[in-house]
Design a protein around this motif. Structure first.
Motif, PDB file in Angstrom:
ATOM      1  N   SER A 317       0.851  -1.174   0.000  1.00  0.00           N
ATOM      2  CA  SER A 317       0.000   0.000   0.000  1.00  0.00           C
ATOM      3  C   SER A 317       0.889   1.227   0.000  1.00  0.00           C
ATOM      4  O   SER A 317       1.866   1.292   0.755  1.00  0.00           O
ATOM      5  N   ALA A 318       0.540   2.190  -0.854  1.00  0.00           N
ATOM      6  CA  ALA A 318       1.268   3.459  -0.856  1.00  0.00           C
ATOM      7  C   ALA A 318       0.385   4.557  -0.262  1.00  0.00           C
ATOM      8  O   ALA A 318       0.609   5.743  -0.521  1.00  0.00           O
ATOM      9  N   GLY A 319      -0.611   4.157   0.538  1.00  0.00           N
ATOM     10  CA  GLY A 319      -1.512   5.157   1.122  1.00  0.00           C
ATOM     11  C   GLY A 319      -2.242   5.900   0.024  1.00  0.00           C
ATOM     12  O   GLY A 319      -2.895   5.280  -0.813  1.00  0.00           O
ATOM     13  N   GLN A 320      -2.086   7.206   0.008  1.00  0.00           N
ATOM     14  CA  GLN A 320      -2.760   7.992  -1.027  1.00  0.00           C
ATOM     15  C   GLN A 320      -1.754   8.556  -2.036  1.00  0.00           C
ATOM     16  O   GLN A 320      -2.107   9.352  -2.897  1.00  0.00           O
ATOM     17  N   THR A 321      -0.490   8.108  -1.935  1.00  0.00           N
ATOM     18  CA  THR A 321       0.566   8.645  -2.807  1.00  0.00           C
ATOM     19  C   THR A 321       0.484   8.051  -4.214  1.00  0.00           C
ATOM     20  O   THR A 321       0.094   6.905  -4.379  1.00  0.00           O
ATOM     21  N   ARG A 322       0.899   8.817  -5.209  1.00  0.00           N
ATOM     22  CA  ARG A 322       1.010   8.303  -6.589  1.00  0.00           C
ATOM     23  C   ARG A 322       2.457   7.887  -6.841  1.00  0.00           C
ATOM     24  O   ARG A 322       3.381   8.599  -6.469  1.00  0.00           O
ATOM     25  N   ILE A 323       2.647   6.739  -7.470  1.00  0.00           N
ATOM     26  CA  ILE A 323       4.005   6.292  -7.817  1.00  0.00           C
ATOM     27  C   ILE A 323       3.956   5.796  -9.250  1.00  0.00           C
ATOM     28  O   ILE A 323       2.948   5.196  -9.659  1.00  0.00           O
ATOM     29  N   SER A 324       5.027   6.013 -10.022  1.00  0.00           N
ATOM     30  CA  SER A 324       4.943   5.577 -11.423  1.00  0.00           C
ATOM     31  C   SER A 324       5.386   4.135 -11.583  1.00  0.00           C
ATOM     32  O   SER A 324       6.343   3.680 -10.955  1.00  0.00           O
ATOM     33  N   VAL A 325       4.656   3.466 -12.490  1.00  0.00           N
ATOM     34  CA  VAL A 325       5.078   2.133 -12.923  1.00  0.00           C
ATOM     35  C   VAL A 325       6.467   2.280 -13.549  1.00  0.00           C
ATOM     36  O   VAL A 325       6.738   3.262 -14.244  1.00  0.00           O
ATOM     37  N   GLY A 326       7.342   1.319 -13.268  1.00  0.00           N
ATOM     38  CA  GLY A 326       8.705   1.405 -13.798  1.00  0.00           C
ATOM     39  C   GLY A 326       9.680   2.006 -12.803  1.00  0.00           C
ATOM     40  O   GLY A 326      10.889   1.893 -12.974  1.00  0.00           O
ATOM     41  N   SER A 327       9.159   2.653 -11.753  1.00  0.00           N
ATOM     42  CA  SER A 327      10.110   3.200 -10.778  1.00  0.00           C
ATOM     43  C   SER A 327      10.519   2.106  -9.794  1.00  0.00           C
ATOM     44  O   SER A 327       9.917   1.034  -9.733  1.00  0.00           O
ATOM     45  N   GLU A 328      11.574   2.396  -9.032  1.00  0.00           N
ATOM     46  CA  GLU A 328      12.163   1.371  -8.160  1.00  0.00           C
ATOM     47  C   GLU A 328      11.861   1.632  -6.692  1.00  0.00           C
ATOM     48  O   GLU A 328      11.684   2.773  -6.285  1.00  0.00           O
ATOM     49  N   VAL A 329      11.839   0.540  -5.934  1.00  0.00           N
ATOM     50  CA  VAL A 329      11.638   0.627  -4.484  1.00  0.00           C
ATOM     51  C   VAL A 329      12.791  -0.102  -3.811  1.00  0.00           C
ATOM     52  O   VAL A 329      13.199  -1.182  -4.265  1.00  0.00           O
TER      53      VAL A 329
END
Ligand SMILES: *Cc1c(COP(=O)(O)O)cnc(C)c1O
Length: 356
Positions: A317-329
């Motif tokens: 879950s990223a809460g309400q944050t937007r994250i792009s597909v293709g980015s790294e964690v």
């Protein structure tokens, strides 16, 4: 860059090894650096040696063979009792092995005679954790037999605690190890060279006990690699806990409800995780799963929390944050996650900060 990848900061591992070698040297204890959680990585072994460890220990003969092939030169100890079927390989590549069975030592002796070599035997003593070890009452017999085998050199005794039943090192069990060493010397008129007082779980005892008795060696893996005391799961003061991190790539980002719908049965890896209704959230899938890592041993970065994992998908879950597909964690790993990631062929290994 490829993902998933395990990023390894060799300089941090070097610092950890050097700090522990120095702290223990003051107390008369040498360090065997244990590489098994790192798939016998020669890059890591090289750092441990340049930081001053006295020998390298690994539980797999394959890892020792590879380190030797790649030119590492030190005393190598096989820290799991050898399989008789591997006696020839063990004698050819390991200088010392941990032993608890006379039949195995007989096999090592035959192999050593065929190869015209000497092989060192360290006898492991059972002190209550109930993993490997000879019961103290039978140690004298085992030493007598060991001394009788051609091409076998008795190198000392050791014990392993805290792995199977969480039995921790204390003055009592460590005192037994020391008095066994002294009584063997009196009985056989020999000198017990190595008295190996355990793994990273013995570090706290070795650094704080007023009297280490005869203990002159520890075998350290987790504390060097992860800077952690496995007995308490806490960081060891002065050590880096971030030498390793696992990087994965996001393959799905969707706004989804927190609660599943439909009839609920078993999930792929047992009962489905409990979920609280937090409305619609940003759900992230990272291309990582049980085939790459032990997902329960991952720590997600701030803002992300792990909801579950299957063979190939890690759901967060990223809460309400937007994250792009293709980015790294980037995740922190515990011992179990490190072991799985190092041994998974799907995880690339990326080393930096090496001293050459
Ligand atoms: C794995 C192992 C070690 C090293 O344990 P850490 O907790 O990683 O320090 C030492 N001795 C034996 C026999 C082992 O199997």
């Amino acid at each position: 860059m490829t993902a998933p990848r395990l990023e390894v900061r060799l300089d941090r591992i070097h610092d950890n090894a050097r700090t522990l070698v120095e702290l223990l040297a003051v107390r008369g204890v040498a360090v065997t650096g244990v590489t098994k959680a790192a798939l016998g990585s020669p890059e890591i072994a090289r750092e441990l040696l340049s930081a001053g460890v006295s020998s390298i220990g690994d539980s797999r003969i394959e890892n020792i063979e590879r380190m030797r092939q790649l030119g590492l030169s030190t005393e190598f100890t096989l820290i799991r009792s050898p399989m008789i079927s591997q006696a020839d390989r063990v004698v050819a590549q390991a200088d010392v092995s941990h032993n608890t069975e006379i039949e195995v030592i007989a096999g090592l002796s035959s192999a050593a005679q065929r190869q015209n070599r000497a092989h060192g035997v360290l006898l492991m003593v059972e002190l209550g954790d109930l993993r490997e070890g000879i019961l103290p009452a039978q140690l004298e017999y085992a030493v007598r037999r060991t001394l009788g085998f051609p091409n076998i050199v008795f190198r000392g005794i050791g014990t392993n605690l805290a792995c199977q039943n969480g039995v921790s090192p204390d003055q009592e069990n460590m005192g037994v190890l020391s008095s066994l060493a002294s009584s063997l010397e009196a009985t056989f008129g020999l000198s017990v060279g190595i008295v190996s007082g355990g793994n990273s779980a013995s570090l706290g005892w070795a650094l704080n006990s007023p009297n280490l008795g005869r203990v002159n060696r520890l075998r350290l893996g987790e504390s060097i690699l992860l800077g952690k005391d496995p007995l308490h799961g806490t960081p060891v003061p002065g050590l880096h806990t971030d030498a390793f991190s696992l990087v994965g790539e996001i393959v799905e980002f969707q706004r989804k409800p927190t609660l599943p719908w439909g009839q609920i049965q078993q999930a792929a890896f047992g009962p489905p995780p409990p979920r609280n209704d937090r409305g619609v959230i940003s759900q992230v899938i990272v291309a990582l799963g049980h085939q790459d890592v032990d997902p329960t041993g991952l720590q997600a970065p701030a803002g992300l929390s792990i909801l579950g994992a299957s063979s190939d998908h890690l759901i967060l879950s990223a809460g309400q944050t937007r994250i792009s597909v293709g980015s790294e964690v980037r995740f922190q790993v515990n011992y179990s996650a490190l072991l799985r990631a190092m041994t998974s062929p799907f995880v690339a290994k990326s080393f930096s900060g090496g001293s050459g």
